[in-house]
Design a protein around this motif. Structure first.
Motif, PDB file in Angstrom:
ATOM      1  N   GLU A 233      47.248  47.483  29.281  1.00  0.00           N
ATOM      2  CA  GLU A 233      48.108  47.505  30.469  1.00  0.00           C
ATOM      3  C   GLU A 233      49.264  48.482  30.288  1.00  0.00           C
ATOM      4  OE1 GLU A 233      49.863  43.755  31.693  1.00  0.00           O
ATOM      5  OE2 GLU A 233      50.419  44.655  33.624  1.00  0.00           O
ATOM      6  N   ASP A 242      44.729  54.516  37.051  1.00  0.00           N
ATOM      7  CA  ASP A 242      44.351  53.335  37.833  1.00  0.00           C
ATOM      8  C   ASP A 242      42.894  52.903  37.591  1.00  0.00           C
ATOM      9  OD1 ASP A 242      43.060  55.357  39.077  1.00  0.00           O
ATOM     10  OD2 ASP A 242      44.000  55.079  41.043  1.00  0.00           O
ATOM     11  N   GLU A 258      37.218  39.066  31.660  1.00  0.00           N
ATOM     12  CA  GLU A 258      37.987  38.337  32.668  1.00  0.00           C
ATOM     13  C   GLU A 258      39.481  38.666  32.573  1.00  0.00           C
ATOM     14  OE1 GLU A 258      37.868  34.108  32.045  1.00  0.00           O
ATOM     15  OE2 GLU A 258      38.438  33.676  34.103  1.00  0.00           O
ATOM     16  N   LYS A 261      40.095  42.144  33.856  1.00  0.00           N
ATOM     17  CA  LYS A 261      39.932  42.177  35.324  1.00  0.00           C
ATOM     18  C   LYS A 261      41.174  41.634  36.020  1.00  0.00           C
ATOM     19  CE  LYS A 261      35.093  41.527  35.758  1.00  0.00           C
ATOM     20  NZ  LYS A 261      34.117  40.478  35.672  1.00  0.00           N
ATOM     21  N   LEU A 262      41.696  40.519  35.529  1.00  0.00           N
ATOM     22  CA  LEU A 262      42.897  39.919  36.133  1.00  0.00           C
ATOM     23  C   LEU A 262      44.075  40.885  36.039  1.00  0.00           C
ATOM     24  CD1 LEU A 262      42.619  36.262  34.808  1.00  0.00           C
ATOM     25  CD2 LEU A 262      42.487  36.999  37.201  1.00  0.00           C
ATOM     26  N   CYS A 264      43.895  44.110  35.840  1.00  0.00           N
ATOM     27  CA  CYS A 264      43.637  45.232  36.750  1.00  0.00           C
ATOM     28  C   CYS A 264      43.939  44.829  38.198  1.00  0.00           C
ATOM     29  CB  CYS A 264      42.189  45.705  36.628  1.00  0.00           C
ATOM     30  SG  CYS A 264      41.902  46.658  35.134  1.00  0.00           S
ATOM     31  N   GLU A 265      43.554  43.618  38.565  1.00  0.00           N
ATOM     32  CA  GLU A 265      43.850  43.156  39.926  1.00  0.00           C
ATOM     33  C   GLU A 265      45.350  43.190  40.182  1.00  0.00           C
ATOM     34  OE1 GLU A 265      40.174  40.099  40.133  1.00  0.00           O
ATOM     35  OE2 GLU A 265      42.125  39.249  40.703  1.00  0.00           O
ATOM     36  N   ASP A 266      46.127  42.694  39.222  1.00  0.00           N
ATOM     37  CA  ASP A 266      47.593  42.678  39.361  1.00  0.00           C
ATOM     38  C   ASP A 266      48.155  44.081  39.544  1.00  0.00           C
ATOM     39  OD1 ASP A 266      47.754  39.992  39.149  1.00  0.00           O
ATOM     40  OD2 ASP A 266      48.429  39.948  37.062  1.00  0.00           O
ATOM     41  N   ARG A 267      47.535  45.049  38.873  1.00  0.00           N
ATOM     42  CA  ARG A 267      48.060  46.419  38.915  1.00  0.00           C
ATOM     43  C   ARG A 267      47.353  47.289  39.937  1.00  0.00           C
ATOM     44  NH1 ARG A 267      51.466  47.309  34.946  1.00  0.00           N
ATOM     45  NH2 ARG A 267      51.643  49.342  35.898  1.00  0.00           N
ATOM     46  N   LYS A 268      46.459  46.697  40.708  1.00  0.00           N
ATOM     47  CA  LYS A 268      45.640  47.437  41.688  1.00  0.00           C
ATOM     48  C   LYS A 268      44.854  48.571  41.013  1.00  0.00           C
ATOM     49  CE  LYS A 268      47.997  45.869  45.693  1.00  0.00           C
ATOM     50  NZ  LYS A 268      48.328  44.670  44.948  1.00  0.00           N
ATOM     51  N   LYS A 270      41.139  49.704  38.957  1.00  0.00           N
ATOM     52  CA  LYS A 270      39.718  49.336  38.981  1.00  0.00           C
ATOM     53  C   LYS A 270      39.237  49.058  37.559  1.00  0.00           C
ATOM     54  CE  LYS A 270      38.507  52.297  42.704  1.00  0.00           C
ATOM     55  NZ  LYS A 270      38.551  53.707  42.490  1.00  0.00           N
TER      56      LYS A 270
END
Ligand code: AMP
Ligand code: MG
Length: 321
Positions: A233, A242, A258, A261-262, A264-268, A270
């Motif tokens: 991160e 990104d 997992e 992925k979480l 990445c979702e928080d940081r927008k 992929k």
């Protein structure tokens, strides 16, 4: 063009053929130690016995090979030398070019090929390596890495201590799914770098104190994978990228996927991970990267084909997109 690639830096001997579009053929012959971890000379002996058998299988089905690629390093010296000897011989016999490939680069490039990630921060997690890598201009740069053992080796060591056979990573993953109680273990991130050996010792002591293998595995995974996710991160943030690409044998772990992925979702961002067969060491990654390198001007002369047990990804000039 058809490239033949030989991978054999450690436990998995894998030979594959690829062309520009696809993987045409691959045979894996893993060396599985009867007791303990990987013994480099035993693994090398295993590779030496298996290479001729796999090649004769290949020559029954394919008669046109345009290039021979091999894993030149990093890896275990005895294993690398067996692979390099076979590759040199084959290239000379077939009168085709030889390309020595950096093993870490190959993990990364097959990951990009199979996922279509463009310019990712790559988390490369395997037996011997744990690195966070991103491209800057004409080089891949390592932004963070383990200061001692690779995460895969850490998992294997802990597994062995709990009397589980090699490779231990998948077994720890199964046990961890049944874990109920989290025990605090040393979380060691130093700037962008990581250390796993103290964590292994602490987890082994926890197991010796009577805590169940399930809870030890669960606690170990939570701590180790959080460390890896934190550094990945931070690299994303520093470099304003990104995309995250996960490669290497430990990348098969669902909990690690997992967590990433979480994040990445928080940081927008992929998240990308190639199919499992291209996660761990495989011949296709060497064949594919050899082809990529050859088409952008690389060729390894026999006199420059000595193995490089400490070969770093930064040493390779990137001449392709
Ligand atoms: P590699 O060196 O890239 O082939 O990766 C081998 C390492 O991956 C070994 O240390 C295995 O224990 C580890 N490994 C394989 N599958 C898993 C998994 N599902 N979870 C964690 N580690 C794994
Ligand atoms: Mg590897």
């Amino acid at each position: 063009m058809i490239a033949l690639g030989i991978e054999g830096t450690a436990w998995n001997l894998s030979i594959a053929l690829v062309d520009e579009k696809d993987v045409l053929f691959q045979i894996n012959k893993p060396y599985l130690p009867k007791t303990g971890g990987i013994h480099p000379r035993e693994a090398a002996q295993h590779h030496a016995e298996e290479i001729p058998k796999i090649l004769s299988e290949i020559f029954k089905r394919f008669d046109k090979i345009d290039l021979v690629a091999f894993s030149q390093g990093p890896g275990m010296g005895p294993c690398l030398r067996v692979v390099a000897t076979a590759a040199r011989l084959l290239a000379l016999k077939l009168k085709v070019p030889l390309v020595g490939v950096n093993h870490c680069l190959a993990h990364l490039e097959i990951g990009r090929w199979k996922t279509k990630a463009k310019n990712p921060v790559t988390l490369y997690v395997s037996g011997g390596n744990s690195q966070v890598i991103a491209r800057r201009g004409e080089r891949y740069r390592v932004f963070g890495e383990t200061l001692d053992i690779g995460i895969g080796n850490a998992l294997d060591k802990l597994a062995r201590h709990m009397n589980l056979p090699h490779p231990g990573g998948p077994k720890i993953e199964e046990l961890a799914k049944k874990g109920k109680k989290f025990y605090n273990l040393p979380y060691v991130v130093k700037g962008m770098d990581l250390s796993f050996s103290g964590l292994v010792t602490a987890a082994q002591k926890l197991y010796d104190s009577g805590v169940s293998a399930e809870d030890v595995s669960y606690s170990f995974q939570e701590v180790a994978f959080a460390m890896l996710t934190e550094v990945t991160e931070r690299a994303l943030a520093y470099l304003s990228l990104d995309e995250v690409l996960l490669v290497g044998g430990v990348g098969a772990n669902e909990r690690l996927q997992e967590m990433l992925k979480l994040m990445c979702e928080d940081r927008k961002a992929k998240f990308f991970a190639p199919p499992k067969e291209f996660m761990g060491d495989n011949g296709a990654m060497i064949a594919y990267t050899g082809l990529l390198m050859f088409k952008s001007g690389y060729k390894t002369e026999i006199e420059n084909s000595a193995v490089k047990p400490d070969f770093r990804i930064e040493e390779v000039l990137i001449t392709w997109d």
